[in-house]
Design a protein around this motif. Sequence first.
Motif, mmCIF file in Angstrom:
data_model
loop_
_atom_site.group_PDB
_atom_site.id
_atom_site.type_symbol
_atom_site.label_atom_id
_atom_site.label_comp_id
_atom_site.label_asym_id
_atom_site.label_seq_id
_atom_site.Cartn_x
_atom_site.Cartn_y
_atom_site.Cartn_z
ATOM 1 N N ASP A 32 -12.084 -28.306 -14.383
ATOM 2 C CA ASP A 32 -13.195 -28.867 -15.150
ATOM 3 C C ASP A 32 -14.522 -28.357 -14.574
ATOM 4 O O ASP A 32 -15.240 -29.102 -13.905
ATOM 5 C CB ASP A 32 -13.136 -30.393 -15.110
ATOM 6 C CG ASP A 32 -14.273 -31.054 -15.895
ATOM 7 O OD1 ASP A 32 -14.953 -30.352 -16.676
ATOM 8 O OD2 ASP A 32 -14.488 -32.273 -15.705
ATOM 9 N N PRO A 33 -14.871 -27.088 -14.813
ATOM 10 C CA PRO A 33 -16.116 -26.564 -14.244
ATOM 11 C C PRO A 33 -17.367 -27.235 -14.795
ATOM 12 O O PRO A 33 -18.372 -27.345 -14.086
ATOM 13 C CB PRO A 33 -16.072 -25.073 -14.588
ATOM 14 C CG PRO A 33 -15.151 -24.970 -15.751
ATOM 15 C CD PRO A 33 -14.140 -26.055 -15.559
ATOM 16 N N ALA A 34 -17.308 -27.709 -16.054
ATOM 17 C CA ALA A 34 -18.469 -28.420 -16.600
ATOM 18 C C ALA A 34 -18.705 -29.717 -15.838
ATOM 19 O O ALA A 34 -19.848 -30.071 -15.499
ATOM 20 C CB ALA A 34 -18.264 -28.693 -18.082
ATOM 21 N N GLY A 35 -17.621 -30.438 -15.551
ATOM 22 C CA GLY A 35 -17.746 -31.653 -14.753
ATOM 23 C C GLY A 35 -18.212 -31.345 -13.341
ATOM 24 O O GLY A 35 -19.008 -32.086 -12.757
ATOM 25 N N ALA A 36 -17.734 -30.234 -12.776
ATOM 26 C CA ALA A 36 -18.162 -29.826 -11.440
ATOM 27 C C ALA A 36 -19.649 -29.510 -11.416
ATOM 28 O O ALA A 36 -20.369 -29.879 -10.476
ATOM 29 C CB ALA A 36 -17.355 -28.612 -10.985
#
Length: 450
Positions: free
Chosen positions: A241-245
């Motif tokens: 989940d790079p967006a969450g990261a």
Amino acid sequence: MTESERMRPARRHHIRLAAITSALGVGLFLAGGLGLSPWPAARSEQGSLSADAVSDPVGDPLAADITALQDHLRKAPQDAVALATLGLDYVQQAKATADPSYYPKAEELLKHSLAVEKADNFTALGGMAALEAARHHFTPALDWARQAVAVNPYNSSLCGTLADAFTQLGRYGEAADAVQRMVDLKPGTPSLSRASYVAELRGDTDTARTDMQRALQDAAGPADRGFAHYYLGELAFNSGDPAGALAQAQAGLREAPSSVALLQAKAQAEAALGTTDAAIADLTQAVQRVPQPEYVLALGELYQSLGRTQEANQQYQVFRAEQKLFAAGGVTLDSDAALFEADHGNPQDALTIARQGLRTRPFLESHDALAWALHTNGRDDEALEESNASLAQGTRSALFHYHRALIQQSLGDNAAARKDLTLALAINSRFNPLHAPKARAILAALPSTP
């Protein structure tokens, strides 16, 4: 009983207990690490973690504390706790600045402190545990930590450094027990962060995230909140989940705007999301401010993934030079150096480093590094045993599964390779700018199972 009261030794010391609490709360938490990315930090007013100090020298409480202790020791050179606290500060400074020349200075001070007073000097005993862990000498770190806990069994920070040593030595059950003891003594950001990592190692990312959210809720101030956001971001990124990261990194930077670790985390997420110009800018800034080897290598691999070979090689040269400096400073090289040599350097050197690393740090990452080094040397039967060991706890690591997949492919087991590649990409389809695209290409080219 307050934490300061718990930490009070039997004999009277001549330095303020708040400073001792502060030093131990930070130094011992960071020294063994969480097994995750390094968090360059110094202490906050609450005696926990500060993301701001490393790259903001004007308001650097660690540097200020070092100066104050140096001044104090000129007047009282035999103050055992002041000597130990300064030694512990030097361990922190080495980690914060990626400068291993502080380690010999720290050792001299800590041993001097023990020579002055050993009977109840848990500050120096804990400091030696922190120093040995920082140098990746985990067996002596465990011995020092045990001695410190024996003197002061009610100090949660000492239980934390005991847990760190157990973790890096692959003694996961004992590590979990020590973490639980730490939580029981003082539930808060340091203990809950370790509890989160215990869950992550066994593949329970939901519990890991819940514990890290609790660590955020219990954070004592902006620095601790920045720290919690950093590791929540790591959990998000490692779960695909790079967006969450990215959101966690941005939230952390609002709390701790000078944090280099959060800047690196932001860049990692940006690279995964395809905004590579922003990622390069952020990583370059991080490397310029604190040239942690991890950041240097990440920048090099990002450049390489974009075909910018010359710039990548420049970063790899810096990484090699840093590894030499760390080795000269008494640090035992292990998984990072071994993987670097396997991927970008000399496979034989990778194998030598990985074997030594596993002897001193029989942790999951060391098994994975040895597996990959054996693979690059064409020894895939042995490699598969080590790769299986790296995944024995149930850890959800895209990189570990990717490595095992390529080992299995080399052994002719395409079905097993397909299974691990599929799992690696399901865990995190953008786990590395070089290896993730290769994983997709290999998976697409594998013959279909009958």
